[in-house]
Motif scaffolding. Structure first.
Motif, short mmCIF file in Angstrom:
data_model
loop_
_atom_site.label_atom_id
_atom_site.label_comp_id
_atom_site.label_asym_id
_atom_site.label_seq_id
_atom_site.Cartn_x
_atom_site.Cartn_y
_atom_site.Cartn_z
N ARG A 56 0.97 -1.19 0.11
CA ARG A 56 0.08 -0.05 -0.08
C ARG A 56 0.92 1.27 0.21
O ARG A 56 0.83 2.11 0.82
CB ARG A 56 -0.96 -0.13 1.17
CG ARG A 56 -1.83 -1.10 1.18
CD ARG A 56 -3.01 -0.91 0.47
NE ARG A 56 -3.94 -2.05 0.33
CZ ARG A 56 -3.78 -3.35 -0.17
NH1 ARG A 56 -2.72 -3.45 -0.85
NH2 ARG A 56 -4.69 -4.21 0.11
N CYS A 57 1.55 1.42 -1.19
CA CYS A 57 2.62 2.40 -1.05
C CYS A 57 2.03 3.86 -1.01
O CYS A 57 1.11 3.88 -1.63
CB CYS A 57 3.49 2.28 -2.26
SG CYS A 57 4.47 0.79 -2.26
N THR A 58 2.40 4.54 -0.22
CA THR A 58 1.80 5.97 0.08
C THR A 58 1.82 6.84 -1.10
O THR A 58 0.83 7.44 -1.09
CB THR A 58 2.80 6.76 1.17
OG1 THR A 58 3.91 6.88 0.84
CG2 THR A 58 2.61 6.06 2.52
N LEU A 114 12.13 -0.77 -5.38
CA LEU A 114 12.67 -0.80 -4.24
C LEU A 114 13.09 0.57 -3.98
O LEU A 114 14.05 1.36 -4.57
CB LEU A 114 13.76 -1.61 -4.34
CG LEU A 114 14.62 -1.66 -3.00
CD1 LEU A 114 13.77 -2.14 -1.68
CD2 LEU A 114 16.03 -2.60 -3.03
N ASP A 115 12.31 1.43 -2.92
CA ASP A 115 12.50 2.86 -2.73
C ASP A 115 13.49 3.23 -1.55
O ASP A 115 13.63 4.22 -1.62
CB ASP A 115 11.28 3.47 -2.64
CG ASP A 115 10.42 3.28 -3.94
OD1 ASP A 115 10.85 3.91 -5.11
OD2 ASP A 115 9.14 3.14 -3.75
N THR A 116 13.86 1.92 -0.76
CA THR A 116 14.79 2.34 0.34
C THR A 116 15.24 1.00 0.75
O THR A 116 14.81 0.04 0.62
CB THR A 116 13.63 2.71 1.45
OG1 THR A 116 14.59 3.20 2.58
CG2 THR A 116 12.80 1.90 1.74
N LEU A 117 16.57 1.24 1.46
CA LEU A 117 17.07 -0.07 2.04
C LEU A 117 17.03 -0.02 3.42
O LEU A 117 17.42 -0.91 4.19
CB LEU A 117 18.52 0.04 1.60
CG LEU A 117 19.11 0.12 0.21
CD1 LEU A 117 20.46 0.50 -0.06
CD2 LEU A 117 18.67 -1.34 -0.48
N ILE A 149 6.79 3.45 3.93
CA ILE A 149 6.55 3.81 2.54
C ILE A 149 5.37 2.95 2.11
O ILE A 149 4.39 3.21 1.42
CB ILE A 149 7.73 3.74 1.78
CG1 ILE A 149 8.67 4.86 2.13
CG2 ILE A 149 7.14 4.12 0.27
CD1 ILE A 149 9.77 5.03 1.31
N THR A 150 5.47 1.58 2.22
CA THR A 150 4.72 0.61 1.73
C THR A 150 3.76 0.24 2.80
O THR A 150 2.69 -0.62 2.19
CB THR A 150 5.51 -0.70 1.55
OG1 THR A 150 6.25 -1.43 2.53
CG2 THR A 150 6.57 -0.23 0.55
N LEU A 202 10.42 -5.81 3.53
CA LEU A 202 11.69 -5.52 2.89
C LEU A 202 12.65 -6.65 2.78
O LEU A 202 13.15 -7.06 1.46
CB LEU A 202 12.66 -4.42 3.55
CG LEU A 202 14.11 -3.98 3.08
CD1 LEU A 202 13.94 -3.74 1.60
CD2 LEU A 202 14.90 -3.09 3.91
N SER A 203 12.87 -7.62 3.56
CA SER A 203 13.63 -8.80 3.28
C SER A 203 13.04 -9.68 2.15
O SER A 203 13.95 -10.36 1.74
CB SER A 203 13.61 -9.55 4.87
OG SER A 203 12.32 -10.01 5.25
#
Length: 345
Positions: A42-44, A139-142, A150-151, A156-157
């Protein structure tokens, strides 16, 4: 009466494809094919936290309908590349089997997919064996906490595992797509580039566009291409790479490496004059531009029993009406009724 399914869709064998050309002489060879409007994130910048009203199942194209339309596209219209999109295409049931059917067409398109990477670890090998060749992973962030913000999901993993699985399966190049947003993740531009260099991925940054469901896009929060390159250049030396015809990304090689980073400047440096893309939504609506405000209904033609000649004619008519370019930078710009998740990238 509806046309019965056969292993090889009719209207392709022995047919010589004529270029799919608009009134400006642009030849369209790239089909972006949305398989679903559903997504497991559900990316902002894409949709509200509660999600959207998904399309009813009976409104989605069936596998048979998709294969028939792609067969017309490759056999009659000269489409050479098909990118599977969504929503999130990996949530569609039976995806490897559908990929295999498309890959078995004659002529067969080059098949790729754009995905958020969740679920890719478990199906990358099957998709490669079915005929998929390339993958783009968003992929917008690490940073795990930022990814969750964000999502709205702590996954992330799973995305990182999906990227590694795609590389191991031989899907090449593995591209990583990021949308920098000012005050959200723009401080990670160089870090994302370094991550891609380290793992052998191809990094691409995309200027944010007014395609969110909330209609809340703000130009001030868009990080323009020039600034993206400036941020990368603070850490890496960039060597320009000649731009391929009709390629949306401008690319640079990281000096001293084989790594390439690209920037898609849809807003500040639009490439509409060389656009070769056409889009088919999950419910069978053909769009001649990402920002189109009108669609051509191929699903109704399919289900009314129209033959391939009629479907080809409808496709050509849609593309013939394509405008010279989007109007994001003009006062009369109107955001499409459908958000990006329903259009397909």
């Amino acid at each position: 009466m509806s046309r019965p399914h056969t292993d090889q869709p009719s209207g392709t064998t022995g047919t010589v494809a004529r270029p799919l050309t608009d009134r400006f002489g642009r030849v369209h060879t790239d089909l972006r094919l949305s398989l679903t409007d559903r997504c497991n994130l559900r990316c902002t910048y894409c949709m509200p936290a509660e999600g959207l009203d998904w399309l009813p199942k009976n409104e989605l194209l069936s596998d048979d309908e998709i294969v028939r339309l792609v067969a017309i596209a490759t056999g009659r219209l000269g489409i050479r590349e098909v990118r599977l999109t969504g929503g999130e295409p990996l949530v569609r049931r039976g995806l490897p089997a559908l990929v295999a059917r498309i890959a078995a067409l004659d002529p067969a398109p080059e098949l790729s997919i754009t995905t958020n990477g969740i679920g890719l670890a478990r199906c990358a090998e099957a998709l490669r064996e079915a005929g998929l060749r390339r993958v783009n992973v968003s992929l917008d962030t690490l940073r795990p906490e930022r990814f969750a913000a964000i999502t709205r999901r702590d996954r992330l993993s799973d995305v990182l595992a999906g990227l590694a699985a795609a590389r191991s399966a031989g899907l090449a190049p593995v591209k990583v797509n990021a949308v920098p947003v000012r005050g959200v993740n723009d401080d990670e531009i160089a870090d994302l580039t370094a991550f891609a260099v380290e793992h052998g991925y191809r990094m691409r940054f995309i200027e944010s566009m007014p395609l969110d469901a909330q209609g809340a896009w703000e130009r001030e929060k868009m990080v323009p291409a020039a600034e993206i390159l400036e941020r990368i250049g603070e850490r890496f030396e960039l060597v320009p790479v000649p731009r391929e015809d009709n390629a949306p990304a401008e690319e640079w090689r990281i000096a001293g490496t084989d790594s390439v980073v690209g920037v898609i400047a849809s807003v500040t440096r639009p490439f509409c004059g060389n656009c070769d893309r056409v889009r088919l939504t999950a419910d069978g609506q053909l769009r001649n531009c990402l920002f189109a405000t009108k669609e051509s209904d191929l699903r109704s033609l399919l289900r009314d029993g129209s033959d391939d000649d009629a479907l080809e004619a409808a496709w050509r008519s849609c593309i013939a009406g394509k405008g010279p370019g989007h109007t994001i930078n003009s006062a009369d710009f109107r955001q499409p009724d459908r958000p990006m998740s329903a259009i397909g990238g």
